[in-house]
Every structure is written in structure tokens, then in C-alpha cells.
Design a protein around this motif. Structure first.
Motif, PDB file in Angstrom:
ATOM      1  N   HIS A  35     -13.156 -37.587 -32.555  1.00  0.00           N
ATOM      2  CA  HIS A  35     -12.887 -36.477 -31.675  1.00  0.00           C
ATOM      3  C   HIS A  35     -11.362 -36.099 -31.437  1.00  0.00           C
ATOM      4  CE1 HIS A  35     -17.191 -36.359 -30.914  1.00  0.00           C
ATOM      5  NE2 HIS A  35     -17.181 -37.710 -30.693  1.00  0.00           N
ATOM      6  N   ARG A  36     -10.592 -36.479 -32.426  1.00  0.00           N
ATOM      7  CA  ARG A  36      -9.065 -36.224 -32.090  1.00  0.00           C
ATOM      8  C   ARG A  36      -8.819 -34.930 -31.907  1.00  0.00           C
ATOM      9  NH1 ARG A  36      -5.502 -40.632 -34.722  1.00  0.00           N
ATOM     10  NH2 ARG A  36      -4.315 -38.702 -35.236  1.00  0.00           N
ATOM     11  N   SER A  37      -9.779 -33.900 -32.564  1.00  0.00           N
ATOM     12  CA  SER A  37      -9.038 -32.516 -32.657  1.00  0.00           C
ATOM     13  C   SER A  37      -9.491 -31.880 -31.069  1.00  0.00           C
ATOM     14  CB  SER A  37     -10.091 -31.849 -33.397  1.00  0.00           C
ATOM     15  OG  SER A  37     -11.462 -31.863 -33.176  1.00  0.00           O
ATOM     16  N   VAL A  38     -10.318 -32.506 -30.381  1.00  0.00           N
ATOM     17  CA  VAL A  38     -10.138 -32.345 -28.753  1.00  0.00           C
ATOM     18  C   VAL A  38      -9.610 -33.291 -27.873  1.00  0.00           C
ATOM     19  CG1 VAL A  38     -12.365 -30.840 -29.431  1.00  0.00           C
ATOM     20  CG2 VAL A  38     -12.639 -33.236 -28.709  1.00  0.00           C
ATOM     21  N   CYS A  39      -8.925 -34.047 -28.329  1.00  0.00           N
ATOM     22  CA  CYS A  39      -8.506 -35.181 -27.412  1.00  0.00           C
ATOM     23  C   CYS A  39      -6.856 -34.629 -27.004  1.00  0.00           C
ATOM     24  CB  CYS A  39      -8.409 -36.364 -28.097  1.00  0.00           C
ATOM     25  SG  CYS A  39      -7.586 -37.707 -26.946  1.00  0.00           S
TER      26      CYS A  39
ATOM     27  N   PRO B 274     -21.146 -33.561 -31.896  1.00  0.00           N
ATOM     28  CA  PRO B 274     -21.988 -34.175 -32.989  1.00  0.00           C
ATOM     29  C   PRO B 274     -20.641 -34.900 -33.786  1.00  0.00           C
ATOM     30  CG  PRO B 274     -21.342 -31.754 -33.373  1.00  0.00           C
ATOM     31  CD  PRO B 274     -21.249 -32.022 -31.939  1.00  0.00           C
ATOM     32  N   GLU B 275     -21.026 -35.891 -34.392  1.00  0.00           N
ATOM     33  CA  GLU B 275     -19.833 -36.503 -35.177  1.00  0.00           C
ATOM     34  C   GLU B 275     -20.345 -36.755 -36.531  1.00  0.00           C
ATOM     35  OE1 GLU B 275     -19.154 -40.545 -33.545  1.00  0.00           O
ATOM     36  OE2 GLU B 275     -18.808 -39.675 -31.587  1.00  0.00           O
TER      37      GLU B 275
ATOM     38  N   PRO C   6     -14.136 -29.657 -24.753  1.00  0.00           N
ATOM     39  CA  PRO C   6     -14.686 -28.376 -24.489  1.00  0.00           C
ATOM     40  C   PRO C   6     -15.112 -28.590 -22.960  1.00  0.00           C
ATOM     41  CG  PRO C   6     -16.004 -30.046 -25.402  1.00  0.00           C
ATOM     42  CD  PRO C   6     -14.867 -30.792 -25.762  1.00  0.00           C
ATOM     43  N   VAL C   7     -15.612 -27.308 -22.507  1.00  0.00           N
ATOM     44  CA  VAL C   7     -16.079 -27.293 -21.254  1.00  0.00           C
ATOM     45  C   VAL C   7     -17.338 -27.728 -21.214  1.00  0.00           C
ATOM     46  CG1 VAL C   7     -17.044 -25.597 -19.508  1.00  0.00           C
ATOM     47  CG2 VAL C   7     -15.058 -25.013 -20.612  1.00  0.00           C
TER      48      VAL C   7
ATOM     49  N   THR D 174     -14.783 -32.200 -36.228  1.00  0.00           N
ATOM     50  CA  THR D 174     -15.361 -32.052 -35.348  1.00  0.00           C
ATOM     51  C   THR D 174     -15.209 -30.803 -34.709  1.00  0.00           C
ATOM     52  OG1 THR D 174     -15.225 -34.321 -35.113  1.00  0.00           O
ATOM     53  CG2 THR D 174     -15.749 -32.965 -33.333  1.00  0.00           C
ATOM     54  N   THR D 175     -16.424 -30.030 -34.449  1.00  0.00           N
ATOM     55  CA  THR D 175     -16.237 -28.794 -34.009  1.00  0.00           C
ATOM     56  C   THR D 175     -15.925 -28.892 -32.336  1.00  0.00           C
ATOM     57  OG1 THR D 175     -17.522 -26.815 -33.335  1.00  0.00           O
ATOM     58  CG2 THR D 175     -18.995 -28.733 -33.644  1.00  0.00           C
TER      59      THR D 175
END
Length: 307
Positions: A267-271, A47-48, A279-280, A2-3
Motif C-alpha cells: 500500500h505504498r501508493s496510498v501512504c 486488495p493486495e 482513500p476515503v 494497488t488501486t
């Protein structure tokens, strides 16, 4: 993967009209499960990657919807199986990302499309052990329902099937491609169905007689007969939930909630629970998605309008 980059979101300050914020059963469940997940899906709209389980569920739902296009007497297991490749091609055409499921890094890597569809075939076959579609004539399939809740959001959803008896009694039917919840864990599933029951009651002025969940993963059926008290309680719960959503939006307190379901989260990469940073929030997204502005001094999670 996930970006962490947020997708483009129109600045609500320059939009001609901001849509009325709405809540569906799925998004309500997201917030109850994890407020940050709700934010990433509803506000940031990250996105997922396509999910094999979700894609299979979409395929099976499409087949069961199309099955009722056939006249009574022709709604057979063979007819349903014949629809599988047709509906799969239709889904891939509408959403080409589904075709990537079978790539080396896809969710169904190591599985051929034929093997994957065979699992969907078994689920469709299970449906015929639960109902005889030749004895049913649904009033609606994939029915979009919507109502404005006093003191709450616009409630919106899609009912898999609505059956209406000659006397007007309504049965709300939902297909699930997983297994039925164990004893004591039915509350989440019944919340979704009572949500639909509440919307239909407000739309039509008729209390649904039956809420029915068909679990194709194990051939179980979960039924509930709602009364006015239960649906009013659902309305109260949704209002409270929406208040909590808007409070989180104003304060920036979208705290994650770790659970066993985190292993399936895209979304683990941004958790923060897994060392990531959300993200903002794009400028104007809170106003556009939830109809609120962040409070002064709230967490600096939203860009200014000027960017």
C-alpha cells in the motif's frame, strides 16, 4: 499495483446485523507495526496483489496439514512431496490469483512454477529434521479458536496444530516458513503464541504446557512455557491495543509508521510516507469493522452515510 479505490463495503446502518469486532494475532501485529496498515487492511479492506512468500507459506501449511491424514508409518518425506502439486492445484482453484505470480509483473516473475515449488519442497524437507510426524497424533489441525475478552475485542485465530497428551497437557504448534528471529527479537513471535495460549486457556480452562514455533527456513525451534502471569499480561496488552485501535478510529489518527518493512508493503501508493493519499473510508465501515463512530471534528476520512 494497488488501486486507491476502496472496495464495496456494506453500509452498516442498513445491515440487519453488525458482526462483533474481532482481533487476530496478525491484525494486532499490523497495528503495532503501522496503524495505517491496520486501517487499510481491516477497515478499507484494500486488495493486495498475491505474494510469493505468502503463497508458499500457505502451500507448505496445507501440505503439513494433509500429511496427518495419512496413517502412522506413511507420513514420510516422499508422501509430503507428493502432496505439493496436489495442494498447489487446490490452492489455485480456490484462489486463481495465485496463478498470476509467474506473470511478467507477478511477484515470482522469472521463476517457473516447478522452481518455485522446489523451494517449498526444501521447506517441507526441513520439517522432517525437526519432528517425526509418525510419533505424533494431533488433536486438531488448522483449529479455529475464539473467545470474548472482558473489556476488549473478540479474540480469534487459527492454530496450525494442537497436540494434547493423554494427561491433558496441551502443546500449541505453529509453522513458520521464514527464518527464526535473532536473539532479542523473539517478542513478536511469542506475542502471537501467547495470544493463542490465552484464547485456549479461556476456551478450555487449561493452561497450555508448551508454545512451539517451528521455523522451516533455517530449521530452528522456538519454545516457551507460559504461566498464568504471562497470559494475563497478554490479555492486558490486547485490551490496551484494542483501546488504541478504537481511539484511532474515533479520531481518524491512523498515522503511518515507517520501518524497514515498508519495502514489502502493498500500500505504498496510498501512504503519506511515500507521497500517497489514503482513500476515503467507506460509509459505515468503522462501525461495521470496529464498532465505533468517528468523533465530531475528527479527520474527514469517512464518507457520510449518504455518500
Amino acid at each position: 499495483m494497488t488501486t486507491t479505490a476502496a472496495p464495496d463495503v456494506p453500509d452498516a446502518s442498513s445491515a440487519a446485523e453488525v458482526r462483533t469486532p474481532a482481533l487476530s494475532p496478525s491484525r494486532a501485529s499490523d497495528f503495532m507495526r503501522c496503524p495505517l496498515l491496520f486501517r487499510l487492511r481491516v477497515v478499507d479492506r484494500l486488495p493486495e496483489p498475491p505474494s510469493s512468500a505468502a503463497a508458499r507459506g500457505t502451500l507448505v501449511h496445507a501440505v503439513l496439514e494433509r500429511l496427518y491424514d495419512a496413517p502412522v508409518g506413511e507420513r514420510t518425506p516422499e508422501a509430503a512431496e507428493a502432496l505439493l502439486p496436489v495442494e498447489w492445484d487446490r490452492l489455485v482453484e480456490a484462489e486463481p490469483r495465485y496463478a498470476t505470480l509467474f506473470d511478467a509483473d507477478g511477484d515470482a516473475a522469472g521463476t517457473t512454477p516447478e522452481q518455485w515449488i522446489a523451494r517449498a519442497r526444501r521447506l517441507v524437507g526441513t520439517y522432517f529434521t525437526l519432528e517425526d510426524p509418525n510419533r505424533l497424533e494431533p488433536e486438531a489441525r488448522e483449529l479455529r479458536v475464539e473467545t470474548a475478552l472482558d473489556g476488549g475485542p473478540l479474540l480469534r485465530g487459527i492454530v496450525d496444530r494442537l497436540d494434547v497428551a493423554p494427561g491433558g497437557a496441551m502443546r500449541v504448534v505453529d509453522y513458520k516458513t521464514g527464518r527464526a528471529p535473532g536473539p532479542g527479537f523473539e517478542a513478536g513471535a511469542l506475542f502471537q503464541m501467547r495470544f493463542y495460549g490465552l484464547v485456549l486457556w479461556r476456551e478450555r480452562g487449561v493452561l497450555p504446557r508448551m508454545l512451539q514455533l517451528l521455523y522451516l527456513g533455517d530449521g530452528q525451534v522456538l519454545r516457551a512455557q507460559p504461566d498464568e502471569h504471562e497470559l494475563e499480561a497478554t490479555a492486558t496488552k490486547v485490551r490496551a491495543l484494542w483501546t488504541a485501535v478504537q481511539d484511532a478510529a474515533r479520531t481518524g489518527d491512523w498515522r503511518p509508521r515507517r520501518s524497514r518493512l515498508c519495502g514489502w508493503c502493498a500500500h505504498r501508493s496510498v501512504c503519506p510516507e511515500f507521497g500517497g493519499t489514503p482513500p476515503v473510508i467507506p460509509a459505515g465501515a468503522l462501525r461495521a469493522r470496529l464498532g465505533v463512530e468517528p468523533e465530531a471534528g475528527a479527520r474527514p476520512d469517512e464518507e457520510s452515510v449518504s455518500g
